[in-house]
Design a protein around this motif. Structure first.
Motif, PDB file in Angstrom:
ATOM      1  N   TYR A 199     102.100  10.831 -50.648  1.00 15.48           N
ATOM      2  CA  TYR A 199     101.316   9.614 -50.410  1.00 15.48           C
ATOM      3  C   TYR A 199     100.483   9.207 -51.615  1.00 15.48           C
ATOM      4  O   TYR A 199      99.786   8.193 -51.578  1.00 15.48           O
ATOM      5  N   ALA A 202     100.826   5.652 -53.156  1.00 13.77           N
ATOM      6  CA  ALA A 202     100.404   4.637 -52.180  1.00 13.77           C
ATOM      7  C   ALA A 202      98.878   4.658 -52.002  1.00 13.77           C
ATOM      8  O   ALA A 202      98.241   3.616 -51.809  1.00 13.77           O
ATOM      9  N   TRP A 203      98.295   5.849 -52.087  1.00 17.83           N
ATOM     10  CA  TRP A 203      96.844   5.976 -52.018  1.00 17.83           C
ATOM     11  C   TRP A 203      96.183   5.209 -53.166  1.00 17.83           C
ATOM     12  O   TRP A 203      95.230   4.460 -52.963  1.00 17.83           O
ATOM     13  N   LEU A 232      87.651   3.365 -42.784  1.00 16.82           N
ATOM     14  CA  LEU A 232      89.111   3.343 -42.913  1.00 16.82           C
ATOM     15  C   LEU A 232      89.538   4.094 -44.173  1.00 16.82           C
ATOM     16  O   LEU A 232      90.464   4.927 -44.152  1.00 16.82           O
ATOM     17  N   ASN A 235      89.121   7.849 -44.013  1.00 18.71           N
ATOM     18  CA  ASN A 235      90.242   8.418 -43.259  1.00 18.71           C
ATOM     19  C   ASN A 235      91.478   8.534 -44.132  1.00 18.71           C
ATOM     20  O   ASN A 235      92.217   9.522 -44.046  1.00 18.71           O
ATOM     21  N   ARG A 236      91.699   7.526 -44.960  1.00 16.52           N
ATOM     22  CA  ARG A 236      92.888   7.569 -45.815  1.00 16.52           C
ATOM     23  C   ARG A 236      92.765   8.626 -46.898  1.00 16.52           C
ATOM     24  O   ARG A 236      93.760   9.251 -47.269  1.00 16.52           O
ATOM     25  N   MET A 237      91.555   8.837 -47.413  1.00 19.21           N
ATOM     26  CA  MET A 237      91.408   9.899 -48.416  1.00 19.21           C
ATOM     27  C   MET A 237      91.664  11.259 -47.778  1.00 19.21           C
ATOM     28  O   MET A 237      92.397  12.088 -48.325  1.00 19.21           O
ATOM     29  N   HIS A 238      91.083  11.496 -46.615  1.00 16.29           N
ATOM     30  CA  HIS A 238      91.290  12.799 -45.984  1.00 16.29           C
ATOM     31  C   HIS A 238      92.729  12.961 -45.512  1.00 16.29           C
ATOM     32  O   HIS A 238      93.267  14.074 -45.495  1.00 16.29           O
ATOM     33  N   ALA A 239      93.367  11.855 -45.164  1.00 18.90           N
ATOM     34  CA  ALA A 239      94.795  11.905 -44.828  1.00 18.90           C
ATOM     35  C   ALA A 239      95.602  12.312 -46.056  1.00 18.90           C
ATOM     36  O   ALA A 239      96.497  13.164 -45.982  1.00 18.90           O
ATOM     37  N   LEU A 240      95.275  11.710 -47.190  1.00 20.57           N
ATOM     38  CA  LEU A 240      95.959  12.080 -48.436  1.00 20.57           C
ATOM     39  C   LEU A 240      95.810  13.573 -48.702  1.00 20.57           C
ATOM     40  O   LEU A 240      96.787  14.272 -48.999  1.00 20.57           O
ATOM     41  N   GLN A 242      95.131  15.970 -46.682  1.00 21.10           N
ATOM     42  CA  GLN A 242      95.841  16.755 -45.665  1.00 21.10           C
ATOM     43  C   GLN A 242      97.354  16.765 -45.932  1.00 21.10           C
ATOM     44  O   GLN A 242      98.070  17.647 -45.468  1.00 21.10           O
TER      45      GLN A 242
ATOM     46  N   TYR B 199     100.904   4.424 -46.328  1.00 25.42           N
ATOM     47  CA  TYR B 199     101.690   5.626 -46.574  1.00 25.42           C
ATOM     48  C   TYR B 199     103.044   5.598 -45.870  1.00 25.42           C
ATOM     49  O   TYR B 199     103.829   6.537 -46.002  1.00 25.42           O
ATOM     50  N   ALA B 239      98.420  12.884 -40.872  1.00 26.22           N
ATOM     51  CA  ALA B 239      97.788  12.161 -41.985  1.00 26.22           C
ATOM     52  C   ALA B 239      98.226  10.696 -41.963  1.00 26.22           C
ATOM     53  O   ALA B 239      97.410   9.783 -42.107  1.00 26.22           O
ATOM     54  N   GLN B 242      96.491   8.904 -39.176  1.00 25.41           N
ATOM     55  CA  GLN B 242      95.073   8.714 -39.494  1.00 25.41           C
ATOM     56  C   GLN B 242      94.881   7.591 -40.514  1.00 25.41           C
ATOM     57  O   GLN B 242      93.801   7.021 -40.628  1.00 25.41           O
ATOM     58  N   PRO B 247      92.262   3.455 -37.895  1.00 27.50           N
ATOM     59  CA  PRO B 247      92.754   4.832 -37.899  1.00 27.50           C
ATOM     60  C   PRO B 247      92.979   5.330 -36.470  1.00 27.50           C
ATOM     61  O   PRO B 247      92.216   4.996 -35.565  1.00 27.50           O
TER      62      PRO B 247
END
Lengths: 322, 322
Positions: A199, A202-203, A232, A235-240, A242, B199, B239, B242, B247
């Motif tokens: 990701y 895309a991040w 939002l 969440n996307r940073m922590h998703a990345l 993860q 993503y 991820a 999220q 999210p």
């Protein structure tokens, strides 16, 4: 011997810095937006010593580890080269970030160091140049140079500095959950994400247009939009993070529970949005009106502290050392 | 009147199905891999009734809601068209999935329905054709047609079926944490991810090579590699979810705590890896040797149940209705 003392505060990002396009110059892959806060300053004294054969560094009175001192020295090298001076220096830092606050100390630390070193070595830097200098110590330090809301631009070495942004009057509630050491340092985690997450690119792209949206929200004084983007994006940073291999998770079950509690508070009409950096602690972006109520409500999860917009890096003392 | 009764079991994905390339034909964006389990079967009876003016559907003795009955009827339409028969049917399903097990009922449900309807309408379908038919009811139902480990191929309507895969002898520990309804249905969440997550396309790409790795691990009988891939991939699916706007988070603080406990068990030498579908419950992939110990260790978090490889869809009774 000339000396200077400077002070600077931590900052907390609404649009995060996570990924570099240049490791050496610390150029970020995308721009970011933060609030320099009015708590937990670092105060740093730089004293030139023509008799010294190397730089020394202490933090809260304790001599720095070899790696820490090397990073300090590397920043001093940049200042010395610009000033045409080769004298070594003693650097003494006092950080008021409580160890258990879970806030990164490097932003305030390198911002204060940049300001004090520039003054001690006789460089007269405008805020942009000072921000660029601080960036070389630690990326997010570029933002702590600036008071309050600050945007840090991506770009080349010349273009990549932070500057002030007008926006809504905000508060933050820092919810401290853990005193434990991070499982992986943010520097290392950032590197693992760049190398292993599907990701990552895309991040970086999404951070670019997220920043545009956040800056528009600031311009329109639109707290709700800014808050929504902040949560939002967190969440996307922590998703990345993860999604890295192996997966990294900074958010503990308690952190997740605080995110849930913040969503619940919003349903009850409070203006509040959660974010978190590379650690378990949660920071809640809120309004002056709602800050105390939000802090009281979240007190069951951990220590809470309400902070607002703070000063940028400033020289508070200069002169000839005794 | 002719009738047939078929039975099928749920499956739990190791490489997930999350995203469609064709909503109408239910063609997945990428292939997936699952284990059809040996518990919680659905048994479905299809009885043709030449006097009926519409299809009827009951689940556990209760007439289906309009939407449910329409989905059942849509699958029967496909069967009727293939069989050249227009007779309506009564469909009666008994699901042994406890409501609080948090397992999707649609995979076993549509797999059993496809098998029973094909038999009742006189279609003689090989497993691939039956898998393709079940897919039209619910994507993951294509996998429940197949016993044990099954790969569901992406591709066009002809190519997109599930088939058996040889691999290590595995067990799963289902850890049931919540009885609450999902905040967002998986069908809807999948759609939101496709529309809003930055993503999504990287997720689809990564699922493709993740599946290749998982199939290699199966071929090499390499439990550890398969487990590692399973947990990594589950993290990437959650991820992705999220990262949607807004999210979506299916994992509760308790779910996160189970993932942590599984990591801890691994450190203690157990062979176990966590995954989770679109809900709070965690499923732990483990070995026959470690299954009971893992289940005992996780019992403090919720109900645990050890399952293994189960049968595919099978007609268990057929004939003329009385």
């Amino acid at each position: 011997m000339t000396r200077a003392v400077a002070r600077s505060h931590p900052n907390i990002a609404l649009v995060k810095y996570w990924g570099k396009q240049d490791e050496q110059l610390i150029l970020p892959a995308a721009g970011s937006l933060s609030l320099t806060i009015d708590a937990f300053p670092t105060t740093t004294e730089v004293t030139l010593d023509s008799g010294a054969t190397e730089d020394t560094f202490s933090l809260n009175g304790i001599p720095g580890a070899v790696g820490q001192t090397a990073r300090v020295s590397a920043l001093l090298d940049i200042v010395r080269e610009a000033a045409g001076v080769s004298t070594f220096a003693h650097v003494d830092s006092v950080s008021e970030i409580p160890t258990d606050a879970g806030l990164a100390s490097s932003a305030a630390g390198f911002s204060a160091l940049a300001a004090a070193a520039a003054a001690a070595y006789g460089l007269d830097l405008d805020p942009r140049a000072l921000s660029r200098l601080a960036r070389r110590g630690s990326g997010s330090a570029s933002r702590s140079v600036i008071p309050g809301l600050a945007v840090w631009h991506a770009g080349n070495d010349e273009e990549s500095f932070a500057e002030p942004v007008d926006g809504p009057d905000v508060r933050m509630v820092i919810v401290t959950l853990s005193t434990g050491a991070k499982p992986v340092s943010s520097r290392e985690a950032m590197r693992i994400c760049m190398l292993t997450s599907p990701y990552y690119s895309a991040w970086v792209d999404s951070t670019k247009w997220t920043l545009e949206g956040a800056l528009e929200a600031c311009k329109d004084n639109d707290f709700t939009r800014l808050g929504r983007i902040t949560e939002l994006h967190a969440n996307r940073m922590h998703a990345l993070i993860q999604s890295a291999d192996p997966p990294i998770r900074y958010l503990t079950p308690q952190s997740v529970a605080v995110f849930d509690a913040v969503a619940q508070l919003r349903q009850e009409g409070r203006n509040c949005y959660a974010t978190a950096d590379a650690g378990p602690n949660v920071v809640v972006l809120t309004t002056p009106d709602d800050a105390d109520r939000v802090a009281r409500h979240l007190a069951g999860f951990g220590q809470t502290r309400v902070v607002g917009a703070g000063l940028g890096a400033a020289v508070i003392e200069r002169g000839v050392a005794s």
